[in-house]
Design a protein around this motif. Structure first.
Motif, short mmCIF file in Angstrom:
data_model
loop_
_atom_site.label_atom_id
_atom_site.label_comp_id
_atom_site.label_asym_id
_atom_site.label_seq_id
_atom_site.Cartn_x
_atom_site.Cartn_y
_atom_site.Cartn_z
N VAL A 111 -13.02 2.02 4.95
CA VAL A 111 -12.82 1.35 3.83
C VAL A 111 -11.22 1.71 3.57
CG1 VAL A 111 -12.79 1.43 1.25
CG2 VAL A 111 -14.88 1.18 2.64
N GLY A 168 -13.95 1.33 -2.94
CA GLY A 168 -14.28 1.94 -1.77
C GLY A 168 -15.37 3.16 -2.18
N TYR A 215 -8.92 -0.35 5.83
CA TYR A 215 -8.89 -1.85 5.64
C TYR A 215 -7.90 -1.74 4.23
CZ TYR A 215 -11.75 -3.99 9.16
OH TYR A 215 -12.46 -4.40 10.17
N ALA A 216 -8.04 -0.81 3.38
CA ALA A 216 -7.23 -1.08 2.29
C ALA A 216 -5.87 -0.61 2.55
CB ALA A 216 -8.05 -0.01 1.24
N TRP A 217 -5.44 0.18 3.32
CA TRP A 217 -4.37 0.54 3.52
C TRP A 217 -3.52 -0.69 4.39
CZ3 TRP A 217 -1.54 1.09 8.41
CH2 TRP A 217 -0.37 1.84 8.06
N THR A 251 -8.28 -0.30 -5.03
CA THR A 251 -9.30 -0.50 -3.72
C THR A 251 -9.85 0.76 -3.42
OG1 THR A 251 -7.83 -2.34 -3.08
CG2 THR A 251 -9.43 -1.75 -1.53
N LEU A 252 -9.16 1.97 -3.44
CA LEU A 252 -9.99 2.94 -2.60
C LEU A 252 -11.17 3.68 -3.84
CD1 LEU A 252 -7.00 5.39 -1.59
CD2 LEU A 252 -8.29 3.79 -0.21
N ARG A 272 -9.21 -7.23 -2.56
CA ARG A 272 -8.65 -6.47 -3.74
C ARG A 272 -7.39 -5.53 -3.08
NH1 ARG A 272 -11.66 -4.44 -7.97
NH2 ARG A 272 -13.57 -5.70 -8.20
N GLY A 273 -7.25 -5.21 -2.11
CA GLY A 273 -6.01 -4.64 -1.24
C GLY A 273 -4.99 -5.33 -1.69
N ASN A 315 -13.85 -0.88 -10.97
CA ASN A 315 -13.83 -0.98 -9.57
C ASN A 315 -15.03 -0.09 -8.76
OD1 ASN A 315 -11.41 -2.63 -9.47
ND2 ASN A 315 -10.22 -0.89 -9.96
N VAL A 375 -12.91 -5.87 0.18
CA VAL A 375 -11.77 -4.63 0.35
C VAL A 375 -10.40 -5.18 0.55
CG1 VAL A 375 -11.13 -2.71 1.71
CG2 VAL A 375 -13.42 -2.91 0.88
N LEU A 415 -3.50 -0.07 -3.34
CA LEU A 415 -4.05 0.71 -2.70
C LEU A 415 -5.17 1.46 -3.74
CD1 LEU A 415 -4.92 2.19 0.02
CD2 LEU A 415 -3.15 3.67 -0.33
#
Length: 202
Positions: A161, A43, A164-166, A39-40, A30-31, A110, A27, A36
């Motif tokens: 997720v 997730g 962490y992605a943010w 990656t979402l 990818r972020g 993804n 994650v 974002l």
């Protein structure tokens, strides 16, 4: 399922999901590499994998899941190879800011990547097929209990997720020069390769 049981499930899920491992590493990578939104979607694939194992556990298929070790080994190795490939792509990417690609195949790819990573993650298998039945009486769950448990899994895992992605995407936006993008791509590539190696080694 009581409120206390749901809280206990949420707490255990949070600890399992937030603990750094292959999924969190993927994650973060990818972020940093893609931002974002992709990656979402990745997730969502992770959440779908968790829900699959929750369904296995509630359906009494945990033993079957553990016995099909060869199948999950194949999935794990495929997921590890994909992460390493994505890492190499990041390492070799030109320093310019990445150009957006077609949304539909990107979303599906993804999502499936997150799903495959979770299905082959021994930590997730161990949680749902080993640890979860130890403190939740799965045989006594009603359909309503199952739906509530699925909601808890979806909300808690996806919240971790998203957080962490943010953070990863926020760090990505700090880069403005070509050299900074090159360094970010190299970092993301190294993390993805590391995540692939971790998945393969577990």
């Amino acid at each position: 399922m009581t409120a206390a049981g749901l809280l206990a499930l949420a707490a255990a899920l949070f600890v399992m999901s937030a603990t750094p491992g292959p999924a969190i590493m993927a994650v973060l990578a990818r972020g940093m590499a893609h931002g974002l939104r992709p990656t979402l979607v990745f997730g969502l694939g992770i959440v779908a994998g968790d829900l699959c194992y929750l369904g296995f556990a509630m359906g009494g298929l945990g033993v079957v899941a553990r016995e099909l070790g060869w199948l999950f080994a194949v999935i794990r190795w495929a997921g590890a190879a994909y992460l390493v490939w994505m890492g190499l792509c990041c390492l070799l990417r030109p320093p310019a800011r990445p150009v957006a690609v077609s949304a539909a195949p990107c979303r599906s790819r993804n999502f499936l990547s997150g799903l495959a990573l979770t299905l082959g993650n021994p930590k997730v298998i161990g949680f749902y097929c080993g640890f979860l039945p130890a403190f939740v009486d799965l045989s006594a769950l009603t359909p309503t209990d199952g739906l509530l448990a699925a909601c808890v899994v979806g909300v808690v895992v996806y919240a971790v997720v998203v957080a962490y992605a943010w953070l990863a995407a926020g760090g990505r936006r700090l880069f403005s020069s070509g050299r900074a993008w090159r360094n970010a791509n190299r970092t993301a590539g190294a993390v993805m390769i590391g995540a692939g190696a971790a998945v393969a080694a577990e």
